[in-house]
Design a protein around this motif. Sequence first.
Motif, PDB file in Angstrom:
ATOM      1  N   SER A 496       8.553  21.287  44.268  1.00 29.89           N
ATOM      2  CA  SER A 496       8.187  20.662  43.160  1.00 29.89           C
ATOM      3  C   SER A 496       7.874  19.438  43.355  1.00 29.89           C
ATOM      4  O   SER A 496       8.841  18.504  43.896  1.00 29.89           O
ATOM      5  CB  SER A 496       8.817  21.187  41.791  1.00 29.89           C
ATOM      6  OG  SER A 496       8.406  20.300  40.885  1.00 29.89           O
ATOM      7  N   ALA A 498       7.009  15.724  41.338  1.00 35.39           N
ATOM      8  CA  ALA A 498       6.462  15.321  40.129  1.00 35.39           C
ATOM      9  C   ALA A 498       6.311  13.657  40.169  1.00 35.39           C
ATOM     10  O   ALA A 498       7.016  13.134  40.989  1.00 35.39           O
ATOM     11  CB  ALA A 498       7.436  15.692  38.828  1.00 35.39           C
ATOM     12  N   GLU A 500       5.091   9.889  37.809  1.00 34.30           N
ATOM     13  CA  GLU A 500       4.655   9.338  36.827  1.00 34.30           C
ATOM     14  C   GLU A 500       3.477   8.460  36.908  1.00 34.30           C
ATOM     15  O   GLU A 500       3.343   7.448  36.215  1.00 34.30           O
ATOM     16  CB  GLU A 500       5.930   8.404  36.358  1.00 34.30           C
ATOM     17  CG  GLU A 500       7.402   9.063  36.337  1.00 34.30           C
ATOM     18  CD  GLU A 500       8.383   8.084  36.095  1.00 34.30           C
ATOM     19  OE1 GLU A 500       8.150   6.808  36.077  1.00 34.30           O
ATOM     20  OE2 GLU A 500       9.565   8.512  35.794  1.00 34.30           O
ATOM     21  N   SER A 548      -0.200  18.730  33.923  1.00 34.58           N
ATOM     22  CA  SER A 548      -0.747  17.227  34.070  1.00 34.58           C
ATOM     23  C   SER A 548      -0.842  16.839  32.628  1.00 34.58           C
ATOM     24  O   SER A 548      -1.464  17.632  31.892  1.00 34.58           O
ATOM     25  CB  SER A 548      -1.607  16.792  35.164  1.00 34.58           C
ATOM     26  OG  SER A 548      -1.802  15.573  35.141  1.00 34.58           O
ATOM     27  N   THR A 554       1.837  14.047  36.701  1.00 41.25           N
ATOM     28  CA  THR A 554       1.427  15.168  37.122  1.00 41.25           C
ATOM     29  C   THR A 554       2.907  15.899  37.908  1.00 41.25           C
ATOM     30  O   THR A 554       3.432  15.392  38.690  1.00 41.25           O
ATOM     31  CB  THR A 554       0.486  15.238  38.160  1.00 41.25           C
ATOM     32  OG1 THR A 554      -0.638  14.706  37.530  1.00 41.25           O
ATOM     33  CG2 THR A 554      -0.075  16.494  38.660  1.00 41.25           C
ATOM     34  N   THR A 555       2.896  17.201  37.564  1.00 40.46           N
ATOM     35  CA  THR A 555       3.831  17.959  38.292  1.00 40.46           C
ATOM     36  C   THR A 555       3.222  19.311  39.154  1.00 40.46           C
ATOM     37  O   THR A 555       2.509  20.162  38.543  1.00 40.46           O
ATOM     38  CB  THR A 555       4.869  18.416  37.545  1.00 40.46           C
ATOM     39  OG1 THR A 555       5.577  17.617  36.690  1.00 40.46           O
ATOM     40  CG2 THR A 555       5.962  19.354  38.218  1.00 40.46           C
ATOM     41  N   THR A 557       3.966  22.370  41.667  1.00 44.14           N
ATOM     42  CA  THR A 557       5.134  23.491  41.861  1.00 44.14           C
ATOM     43  C   THR A 557       4.483  24.516  42.805  1.00 44.14           C
ATOM     44  O   THR A 557       3.660  25.304  42.322  1.00 44.14           O
ATOM     45  CB  THR A 557       5.835  24.148  40.477  1.00 44.14           C
ATOM     46  OG1 THR A 557       6.096  23.182  39.854  1.00 44.14           O
ATOM     47  CG2 THR A 557       6.568  25.031  41.083  1.00 44.14           C
TER      48      THR A 557
END
Length: 814
Positions: A496, A498, A500, A548, A554-555, A557
């Motif tokens: 994952s 992620a 900011e 997102s 947004t992340t 995975t």
Amino acid sequence: MRRLSIARSLLLALVGLTLALAALAALEVASLYSARQTYENDLARSYSGEVAASNVLTAGVVEESILRSARGRRSDRARAARAFDEAIAAARSAVAGDRPSTALVDRVVKTQGRLRATSRRAIDRLAGELRLARAAVAAVAARQGVRRGAARDRASSRTHRAVLTAGIAGALALVAALALVSILVGGLRRPMANLVSATRRLAGGDLRARVKPDGPAELRALSSAFNAMADDLEGAQQRVEVGRRRLSAAIESLGDALLICDGYGRVIQVNPRAGTLVPGVVPGNSVVAGSGPLPPLEQALGREVEVDHQGRTLAVTAARMGPNLDDGVVFTVRDNTERVRLERAKSDFVATASHELRSPLTSIKGFVELLGGTSVNERQREFIDIILLSTNRLVDLVNDLLDVARVEAGQLEIQRRPISVAEAVREVAALMKPRFDEHSQTLDLDIARALPVAWADPARIRQIVTNLLTNAHLYTDDGGRIKISVGASGDQVLLSVADEGRGMSAEQLDRIFDRFFRGERGSSGTGLGLSIVRSLVELHGGSIDVQSEVGVGTTVTVRLPRAPALGDVSDPRRALVGRRVLVVENEQEVAELIVSQLAPYDVEVRVAADGEQALALLAHERFDAVTLDILLGTGADGFEVLRALREDAELRRTPVIVVSALAGRETLAAEWSVSKPIDADELTDAIGSAILAGRARVLVVGRPAMRDVVGPLLGRRGIDFAWATSGADAARLCEETHFEVALVDSGMRAPHAALAQLDLRGRRLRRSVVVFSADADADASDLARLDPTPVPIEDATQAVVDALREFTGIEAGR
């Protein structure tokens, strides 16, 4: 009646007829009752007259006796006279209306008056008159019987007349009812006949049939509805005809051939394009004979089948025109010749670009890296770093473009083996740390303990991590924070990333995996990163998810499969130590680069500049692995070297790593490959893994008697294989090593069980099974139940080669 409904007309007619009959019946009943009453009154008066006559006679006799008696007193005479008068009055009342009886009563009264006026002594002189008076009273009494007979006759006459009148009235009522029914039927018959006639015309195809609304309201409404239905049918027919003409024009103008066949396979209709693509297929011919260009119906139903016909590549599909095969079939034939040519041109472009771009980039990148390891001053070091940075960016761009081309062509290759995703993440994070530091961005690593090993291609995993971190870096403002996590869930390894950053809208999320799409205009990058990442993840059998929110971040995975429990999961680089490797490369710079990259692992390297030299070295020396370029200039090329190596019983198991972008020949089907420009880590991992795993192998599951038949066929193709005689034996071999393709004998005692126990865990992408049939008299119904469908034994080895070539995904040859 024409303005009323049928029900209302009938109701009014029946009510009127009922009222008339009721009135007539009432009148007749009243007449009968009146006749009866009159008769009873006449009877009562006649009987009263008869009684009154008797009373008159009695009263007259009594008064005469008193008048004759000398002792009669005046009061007695008065009383007797009064009684006689009362009797006379009653008689007059009883015979009122009957003149003869009234005349007789008057005669009696006159005689009685003379009797009263005569003295007692002179009464005898009136004896004659008194007898006549008594006879008159008797006549009155007799006259009442006559009156009764007359009354009876009158009553009977009136009764007969009333009955006759009722019969005549009933007959007239029946005639009126029949006339009413005739009027109603007449009012219904004509409109109904018109409707029936128009309906027959409409059913016969005359859509212009109409009726004039006539008759009762129901029939007028039915006629109007019929006319509306006919209008709708005529309009629908016109629309259908217009649609048919349009469809016919569209079919005739189609660039694809269209063939409509009946349930027996006979061609009914073709469009003009069919005359160009399949000129031999004309109406009346059969397409089930097997001699024409069309494939068997079972193959073409629901999917596209490519066939070569008269220099063209035709894509044929078939569809049933109804739920049953007897309803007919439609064949669509598309000319894919140009598409196939373009795909080949694309493959040629990929091959040319790979060779023409990667070879010089390999030299530039390799020697710049070697130059960076020498003693240079700071200014020169800066120049080297700039050159290396630009070269890496160019290599990345070329790799991205070629990866996209491979994905489109279905040729993207992965070489999976047990790897540590955490190690790959740490490695990429360390390489990219300067980028994050330059923008004051913080990169946090969150790696779980006791992580399982993933079943993946190390180079592709590093590419996935690099692309994800690059995107997070580009779309996160200076000073932002980026977090990369590695964990596990069930039989999956989770990766994952992620950030900011600025986040994405729903519309941007829908396009996030589109090629060349960038979240913001003017942002750097090619827009290919996430598209390639998704393709790589799917090739590994994993999945990718993006979440997102604008202004939040947004992340991404990624889920990758865990590695199976293979027998040997040693570090591939450790397997290089002390090995002997033959490098077959005609470009001296690339050969020196490979030697330099293997030097840290204490690998003894021999270099052959052409095919003849390579074959000579292989004939006299033993090597643990061979790196082979396909294009070796003059003399024997790489294909000939590989063919000679595979035909040698002692050398055929030697792992070969194709260091080239060229492929497409079946002789490369089971080999490892490394693309140019060469990545040092990828090269060392591939050589070490090849040494550990050996060549891509085939597992044959079949009867012992078939070994002498199948073995030579596979051997002539240079395919290494292992043999199992049962499903349990196959399962045991699959646990001990990994196989790329399984070849299963359909003539085994339980082929279904053998297929169910296969566990192919080779380094390639997909599991492939080829079932072959060696018995010409095998039951076709039994073979049809096998999946995949069995192929003849003479086609089995080619099917294995095609499967190996599909899995390796090495690109087209020269």
